[in-house]
Every structure is written in structure tokens, then in C-alpha cells.
Motif scaffolding. Structure first.
Motif, mmCIF file in Angstrom:
data_model
loop_
_atom_site.group_PDB
_atom_site.id
_atom_site.type_symbol
_atom_site.label_atom_id
_atom_site.label_comp_id
_atom_site.label_asym_id
_atom_site.label_seq_id
_atom_site.Cartn_x
_atom_site.Cartn_y
_atom_site.Cartn_z
ATOM 1 N N ARG A 288 0.031 -3.735 -9.898
ATOM 2 C CA ARG A 288 -0.775 -2.721 -9.317
ATOM 3 C C ARG A 288 0.052 -1.453 -9.328
ATOM 4 N N ALA A 289 1.258 -1.570 -8.987
ATOM 5 C CA ALA A 289 2.001 -0.301 -8.623
ATOM 6 C C ALA A 289 2.059 0.722 -9.794
ATOM 7 N N PHE A 290 2.037 0.539 -11.073
ATOM 8 C CA PHE A 290 2.010 1.326 -12.087
ATOM 9 C C PHE A 290 0.928 0.965 -12.935
ATOM 10 N N GLY A 291 0.275 1.957 -13.478
ATOM 11 C CA GLY A 291 -0.844 1.886 -14.417
ATOM 12 C C GLY A 291 -0.318 2.304 -15.816
ATOM 13 N N THR A 292 -0.969 1.558 -16.859
ATOM 14 C CA THR A 292 -0.459 2.053 -18.248
ATOM 15 C C THR A 292 -1.781 1.884 -18.888
ATOM 16 N N PHE A 293 -1.933 2.876 -20.160
ATOM 17 C CA PHE A 293 -3.043 2.911 -21.027
ATOM 18 C C PHE A 293 -2.183 2.875 -22.410
ATOM 19 N N ASN A 294 -2.283 1.928 -23.040
ATOM 20 C CA ASN A 294 -1.465 1.723 -24.376
ATOM 21 C C ASN A 294 -2.343 1.646 -25.605
ATOM 22 N N LEU A 295 -2.216 3.003 -25.996
ATOM 23 C CA LEU A 295 -3.010 3.376 -27.155
ATOM 24 C C LEU A 295 -2.605 2.961 -28.193
ATOM 25 N N GLY B 100 0.828 -1.198 0.037
ATOM 26 C CA GLY B 100 0.050 0.081 -0.077
ATOM 27 C C GLY B 100 0.699 1.366 0.124
ATOM 28 N N ARG B 101 2.091 1.134 -0.359
ATOM 29 C CA ARG B 101 3.025 2.472 -0.356
ATOM 30 C C ARG B 101 2.623 3.123 -1.509
#
Length: 421
Positions: A268-275, A81-82
Motif C-alpha cells: 500500500r505504500a506506493f500506488g501504480t497504474f500500469n497502462l 501510516g507514515r
């Protein structure tokens, strides 16, 4: 070759075709339907392809977005949860470690993820809340910004000097300025700080979170205004055209996890949206529709051409006496064969032309009906080389199938034909 220019031969061909109009019509429907399906499906796929290209024309095709979230696994002495924050130096590290990355644009925004409702913007007696972005000039390499004449976007000098300048949206102009007033050079107050307007951007859908009321200011100015230090809300990233954007996304996450000491398996640490991945899927779908239309079209054309061959076999049987008389009067086998082949090709090409016309008309109607709709679909057309290719396929298939009844006609002996009742 001389058969092609013989008026008598063509008169006989059209007389034979017109002798039984109903049978001829039913015969050519198969080829007509195959060409119609091919034109319709290919045009529809092209329309979808054009629509998505137009929707993403202002964004790099191989682009993606990355942002920090919070950890879901303990690692290196840190608990679950950091909360994580991207930093400016992360952008340099990503470009140094991942050679497939062409551009990285750090971005900050007030009114997107923070739940603040945006910045309070005032001009005279008019006020409103608008989303404010802190951007670098490199951002326009990833997502093109169309600026109206007389204005400009943020440049390197604005960043170096942390100038209090801004680019406003069309709706912002309408709501804060008079109708006939030129906003360029005017001043607005953003959270009690005066900014000079240097441009008005034209809103184009498909650029991410933006709207027609957004305000863009220099990244360095945003940092001072909101005391963000080295923090970055998210990165807009563009890979090179020949790069595998899915692999680039994995590499970006891996590098960020390494920088921020996150467990390698923490998704879950980093989110991405790959267009880029989405665009590639759409392009693949359109190519699949094109291939399907080709297979279905050729299959239908082949079925129709086989029908034409069968009908010509019946026609040859009915014209046995006529063909025998022609042979008795001196017609050579090549002349008889040529006439039957020309009948087969004529029927095939005639059906194909009607199918092309009907398909083109259908695409024109679809284009008219889909203009102005909120869906990425525009200008459904079939490339001319595709039409030429289909035309030659019809001629080849018509010729091959026509050889069967033509050979049957040649094999008829004059004496046997004359005895035929």
C-alpha cells in the motif's frame, strides 16, 4: 489445364449446379456461413484493436504511473501510516537501477489530488478555476501533446530559467479569450502571477487525468510558485518496447521501497497504474478473437465443404448414365475427374465469394453505426492477406473433398452405367 478454358465444360458445370437450385443453395450455405463468421469476427477484433490503438496513440504503449501513499506496515523504526512523498532524485535513481526504463517524467499538479479545485486564473474581467500541471519537456516523450500552429510546448530553456510561460487548453482559450483573438503572446494571471501563453494544446482522450481546460507550466516555475521543493506528486514512466512492463512495475515498487525505507511486503505504500499491462491485455484479447474466428471459420468452411462433397456424391449417382455415355464416347478418367473437381471448387469458391461480400457489407454497416460513439472501436476491416489465405483454404478444401465424388465417377464402368435405369 485445358478444362479450365473449355466453354463446354463450364456449360456442363453450371447446368449441373442449376439443375437443382434449392439443393445447391442449401449446399453452399455451410461454406458461406463459415466465411461470413470468419470475416465478421476478424473484422470486429480488428476494429477493437484499431480503436484502442487510436485511444492510446498519444501515450507510450509501455507506460505506467507511480505515486506515493502511506505505509501499512512498520519498518526500520517507523510506525504504520507514515505518509510518503516522491522526490526529484527518485527519478534519477529509478533510471539508474532499472535499465528497462526509457523515460521518467516527474509531474506536479494543482487540482488533481489535492482537492483544491485548481488554480484561480484571471484575464481581464474573466476568471475561472483550472488544473495547473508542472511538467518537464521529457513528458512529451511519454504522452504526445498536440499544439496548434503558432505555439509550442515547454522546452529546456523554460525549465532552466524558470520562465513564467504556459500552455493552455482549448476550453481555457474559449473561456478567457475572445473568439477571434490569438492567445499566443497574451498574458493570464495564475494565482496572482502573470504568465505568457506560448501554446494551445489540442485535447486528446487517453492521456491520464488531463482535460481540455488544463494549463501546463514549467516544472521549475511550478516549484517556485507553490513552494514544493523537491517533492513530486507522481511519475509518468515509459519502458522500452521490448521490456516486460509487469516486471518493470514490480522493480519500480521495489526500488522506491528501498529508497524510502518501506517494508518489502508493504503493497500500500506506493500506488501504480500500469497502462502497458492493460494495453497488452486488450491486444491479447483481440488476438484471441482473431484466433477464435480462424478456428470457427475453418471449422464451418470444412463442414460446408463436406456437405458439398456429399451432394456431389448424390449428383454422381444421379448422373451415372450420363457419365457412362461420356466414358463410352471416349472421355478419359482424368477428364471426368477434372469436371467433378471443378464443380466442387466452383461451388466452394462461389459460396466463399458471397460470404466475403456479406461479411464486408456487415462490417461496413457496423463501421457506420459505431462512428462517433464513446467507445474505442474504429474501422473494422480484415487484412487482404487474411482474405487471400481464406480463399486458398477454400480452394484446397474444395479440391480435397471433391476427390471423393470424382473418384467415384471415374470408377463407374461404361457398361454398368448404360444398364443403370
Amino acid at each position: 489445364m485445358k478444362l479450365l478454358f473449355s466453354r463446354d465444360v463450364w456449360s456442363e458445370i453450371f447446368a449441373s449446379i442449376g439443375k437443382n437450385k434449392l439443393r445447391t443453395t442449401i449446399t453452399i450455405v455451410g461454406v458461406l456461413w463459415g466465411v461470413f463468421i470468419y470475416i465478421g469476427l476478424s473484422g470486429a477484433a480488428k476494429g477493437m484493436d484499431n480503436g484502442f490503438e487510436r485511444a492510446f496513440e498519444n501515450v507510450a504503449m509501455n507506460s505506467l504511473f507511480a505515486w506515493a501513499q502511506s505505509t501499512s506496515m512498520p519498518h526500520a523504526g517507523f510506525k504504520t501510516g507514515r505518509p510518503l512523498r516522491l522526490k526529484m532524485e527518485d527519478a534519477t535513481t529509478l533510471q539508474n537501477r532499472i535499465p528497462e526504463i526509457q523515460y521518467v517524467a516527474p509531474r506536479n499538479a494543482k487540482g488533481v489530488f489535492d482537492g483544491s479545485g485548481g488554480a484561480q486564473v484571471v484575464r481581464g474581467q474573466k476568471t475561472g478555476n483550472y488544473t495547473v500541471y508542472g511538467d518537464l519537456p521529457v513528458f512529451t516523450k511519454i504522452a504526445t501533446k498536440k499544439i496548434y500552429d503558432g505555439g509550442r510546448f515547454i522546452n529546456d530553456s523554460d525549465i532552466e530559467n524558470a520562465r513564467k510561460v504556459c500552455v493552455i487548453g482549448e476550453r481555457t482559450q474559449r473561456e478567457l479569450f475572445e473568439e477571434d483573438e490569438d492567445p499566443i503572446g497574451g498574458y493570464i494571471r495564475i494565482d496572482d502571477i502573470y504568465f505568457q501563453v506560448i501554446g494551445v494544446h489540442k485535447f486528446v482522450p487517453g492521456g491520464g487525468f488531463e482535460s481540455d481546460s488544463d494549463i501546463f507550466i514549467p516544472f521549475s516555475t511550478y516549484k517556485k510558485l507553490y513552494n514544493t521543493g523537491q517533492n513530486v506528486d507522481w511519475f509518468s514512466i515509459a519502458a522500452y518496447d521490448d521490456a516486460n512492463v509487469v516486471e518493470v512495475e514490480k522493480d519500480i515498487k521495489a526500488v522506491l521501497k528501498s529508497i524510502h525505507r518501506v517494508h518489502p511486503d508493504d503493497e500500500r505504500a506506493f500506488g501504480t497504474f500500469n497502462l502497458g499491462e492493460i494495453f497488452n491485455r486488450i491486444t491479447g484479447f483481440a488476438k484471441g478473437i482473431n484466433f477464435l474466428s480462424l478456428v470457427v471459420g475453418i471449422a464451418c468452411i470444412l463442414a460446408g465443404v463436406i456437405g458439398i462433397g456429399n451432394i456431389l456424391l448424390i449428383s454422381v449417382k444421379e448422373r451415372t448414365k450420363e457419365l457412362g455415355v461420356r466414358r463410352a464416347l471416349g472421355a478419359t478418367p482424368s477428364e471426368v475427374r477434372g469436371q467433378i473437381l471443378m464443380e466442387a471448387v466452383t461451388l466452394t469458391v462461389l459460396a466463399g465469394i458471397v460470404g466475403i461480400i456479406l461479411g464486408a457489407f456487415t462490417l461496413w454497416v457496423i463501421d457506420k453505426q459505431t462512428q462517433g460513439i464513446d467507445f474505442p472501436y474504429t474501422n473494422p476491416t480484415v487484412p487482404i492477406p487474411y482474405l487471400i489465405g481464406a480463399f486458398f483454404i477454400m480452394i484446397i478444401l474444395g479440391t480435397i473433398i471433391g476427390l471423393i465424388p470424382a473418384q467415384r465417377a471415374v470408377s463407374i464402368k461404361p457398361i454398368d452405367a448404360l444398364r443403370e435405369e
